[in-house]
Write a protein that holds these residues in place. Structure first.
Motif, PDB file in Angstrom:
ATOM      1  N   UNK A  92       0.830  -1.195   0.000  1.00  0.00           N
ATOM      2  CA  UNK A  92       0.000   0.000   0.000  1.00  0.00           C
ATOM      3  C   UNK A  92       0.870   1.252   0.000  1.00  0.00           C
ATOM      4  N   UNK A  93       0.267   2.365  -0.393  1.00  0.00           N
ATOM      5  CA  UNK A  93       0.999   3.630  -0.486  1.00  0.00           C
ATOM      6  C   UNK A  93       0.343   4.657   0.432  1.00  0.00           C
ATOM      7  N   UNK A  94       1.182   5.324   1.208  1.00  0.00           N
ATOM      8  CA  UNK A  94       0.702   6.377   2.095  1.00  0.00           C
ATOM      9  C   UNK A  94       1.576   7.606   1.942  1.00  0.00           C
ATOM     10  N   UNK A  95       1.062   8.714   2.444  1.00  0.00           N
ATOM     11  CA  UNK A  95       1.856   9.926   2.596  1.00  0.00           C
ATOM     12  C   UNK A  95       1.841  10.257   4.077  1.00  0.00           C
ATOM     13  N   UNK A  96       3.024  10.317   4.667  1.00  0.00           N
ATOM     14  CA  UNK A  96       3.163  10.685   6.073  1.00  0.00           C
ATOM     15  C   UNK A  96       3.354  12.193   6.124  1.00  0.00           C
ATOM     16  N   UNK A  97       2.559  12.865   6.957  1.00  0.00           N
ATOM     17  CA  UNK A  97       2.612  14.321   7.052  1.00  0.00           C
ATOM     18  C   UNK A  97       2.778  14.763   8.501  1.00  0.00           C
ATOM     19  N   UNK A  98       3.316  15.965   8.660  1.00  0.00           N
ATOM     20  CA  UNK A  98       3.475  16.549   9.995  1.00  0.00           C
ATOM     21  C   UNK A  98       3.589  18.056   9.844  1.00  0.00           C
ATOM     22  N   UNK A  99       3.417  18.775  10.959  1.00  0.00           N
ATOM     23  CA  UNK A  99       3.586  20.233  10.988  1.00  0.00           C
ATOM     24  C   UNK A  99       4.997  20.550  11.441  1.00  0.00           C
ATOM     25  N   UNK A 100       5.604  21.521  10.772  1.00  0.00           N
ATOM     26  CA  UNK A 100       6.973  21.921  11.075  1.00  0.00           C
ATOM     27  C   UNK A 100       6.975  23.342  11.613  1.00  0.00           C
ATOM     28  N   UNK A 101       6.383  23.536  12.789  1.00  0.00           N
ATOM     29  CA  UNK A 101       6.355  24.856  13.422  1.00  0.00           C
ATOM     30  C   UNK A 101       5.961  25.944  12.456  1.00  0.00           C
ATOM     31  N   UNK A 102       6.791  26.954  12.331  1.00  0.00           N
ATOM     32  CA  UNK A 102       6.480  28.082  11.451  1.00  0.00           C
ATOM     33  C   UNK A 102       6.781  27.781   9.993  1.00  0.00           C
ATOM     34  N   UNK A 103       7.499  26.689   9.701  1.00  0.00           N
ATOM     35  CA  UNK A 103       7.849  26.365   8.317  1.00  0.00           C
ATOM     36  C   UNK A 103       6.679  25.751   7.559  1.00  0.00           C
ATOM     37  N   UNK A 104       5.623  25.371   8.249  1.00  0.00           N
ATOM     38  CA  UNK A 104       4.449  24.830   7.579  1.00  0.00           C
ATOM     39  C   UNK A 104       4.438  23.313   7.495  1.00  0.00           C
ATOM     40  N   UNK A 105       3.623  22.774   6.582  1.00  0.00           N
ATOM     41  CA  UNK A 105       3.449  21.326   6.497  1.00  0.00           C
ATOM     42  C   UNK A 105       4.619  20.642   5.800  1.00  0.00           C
ATOM     43  N   UNK A 106       4.858  19.406   6.191  1.00  0.00           N
ATOM     44  CA  UNK A 106       5.869  18.548   5.573  1.00  0.00           C
ATOM     45  C   UNK A 106       5.208  17.219   5.260  1.00  0.00           C
ATOM     46  N   UNK A 107       5.729  16.532   4.253  1.00  0.00           N
ATOM     47  CA  UNK A 107       5.167  15.225   3.918  1.00  0.00           C
ATOM     48  C   UNK A 107       6.012  14.483   2.918  1.00  0.00           C
ATOM     49  N   UNK A 108       5.915  13.156   2.976  1.00  0.00           N
ATOM     50  CA  UNK A 108       6.646  12.308   2.046  1.00  0.00           C
ATOM     51  C   UNK A 108       5.880  11.016   1.794  1.00  0.00           C
ATOM     52  N   UNK A 109       6.016  10.501   0.573  1.00  0.00           N
ATOM     53  CA  UNK A 109       5.414   9.225   0.219  1.00  0.00           C
ATOM     54  C   UNK A 109       6.130   8.117   0.978  1.00  0.00           C
ATOM     55  N   UNK A 110       5.344   7.179   1.470  1.00  0.00           N
ATOM     56  CA  UNK A 110       5.912   6.120   2.300  1.00  0.00           C
ATOM     57  C   UNK A 110       5.165   4.814   2.036  1.00  0.00           C
ATOM     58  N   UNK A 111       5.904   3.773   1.694  1.00  0.00           N
ATOM     59  CA  UNK A 111       5.279   2.456   1.565  1.00  0.00           C
ATOM     60  C   UNK A 111       5.718   1.534   2.695  1.00  0.00           C
ATOM     61  N   UNK A 112       6.597   2.031   3.563  1.00  0.00           N
ATOM     62  CA  UNK A 112       7.036   1.257   4.730  1.00  0.00           C
ATOM     63  C   UNK A 112       6.117   1.581   5.900  1.00  0.00           C
ATOM     64  N   UNK A 113       5.026   0.854   5.982  1.00  0.00           N
ATOM     65  CA  UNK A 113       3.991   1.114   6.974  1.00  0.00           C
ATOM     66  C   UNK A 113       3.359  -0.210   7.350  1.00  0.00           C
ATOM     67  N   UNK A 114       3.121  -0.415   8.644  1.00  0.00           N
ATOM     68  CA  UNK A 114       2.386  -1.606   9.046  1.00  0.00           C
ATOM     69  C   UNK A 114       1.676  -1.370  10.370  1.00  0.00           C
ATOM     70  N   UNK A 115       0.636  -2.159  10.567  1.00  0.00           N
ATOM     71  CA  UNK A 115      -0.070  -2.176  11.836  1.00  0.00           C
ATOM     72  C   UNK A 115       0.796  -2.954  12.818  1.00  0.00           C
TER      73      UNK A 115
END
Length: 173
Positions: free
Chosen positions: A15-38
């Protein structure tokens, strides 16, 4: 060995996901990630692996929170965009802050989003394993998933007549 290993992993559909997070004043960050599991259902926990030194990893660690956007089957262009490192990627997709961490939810590209708190990390090779305690999950409108394997994207959708996602019995059906 690097080429053989890459070729082997390219033949493993995931499966394909995008992991995102907030970077303080720099705004949003994100990257495509297929290394993910429950990792655990009780308590809900997942594991993702992010490239060491990436701005997204730094935002995840600094904020202590992140979102996992599971992409729907028609969002291959979003996966490619977030894999490209394009600086304007958040200007090219619809998103909104999600949960307590306010991490970006890709509302038109994801079929589900999980908000996570960083529980622990473990450096390994050129990546960092991030264990996230899932705080909330939101299902979005699409009923398909984006897969990646053999160096191409594909869509997986329920067969006609299959129960909708989440319709399994409590016994694990």
């Amino acid at each position: 060995m690097d080429i053989e290993f890459r070729d082997m992993m390219a033949s493993f559909p995931t499966g394909v996901s995008v992991v995102t997070a907030r970077d303080g004043s720099a705004g949003p960050r994100g990257m495509t990630c297929s290394s993910l599991c429950s990792l655990s259902v009780n308590p809900p926990t997942l594991l993702t692996c992010l490239r060491s030194g990436s701005p997204t990893l730094r935002a995840v660690l600094d904020s202590g929170a992140f979102a996992v956007n599971l992409l729907h089957g028609e969002a291959g262009w979003v996966a490619a965009l977030f894999a490209s490192g394009a600086p304007d990627r958040f200007e090219r997709v619809a998103w909104r802050p999600f949960g307590r961490g306010r991490s970006p939810a890709l509302v038109e590209a994801a079929h589900a989003v999980a908000e996570c708190a960083v529980e622990r990390t473990h450096p390994s090779g050129d990546h960092v394993i991030v264990v996230g305690a899932v705080r909330s999950v939101e299902r979005l409108r699409h009923e398909s998933a984006l897969l990646y394997g053999f160096r191409r994207y594909s869509e997986l959708a329920p067969s006609p007549g299959e129960p909708a996602v989440g319709a399994l019995s409590e016994q694990g059906g």
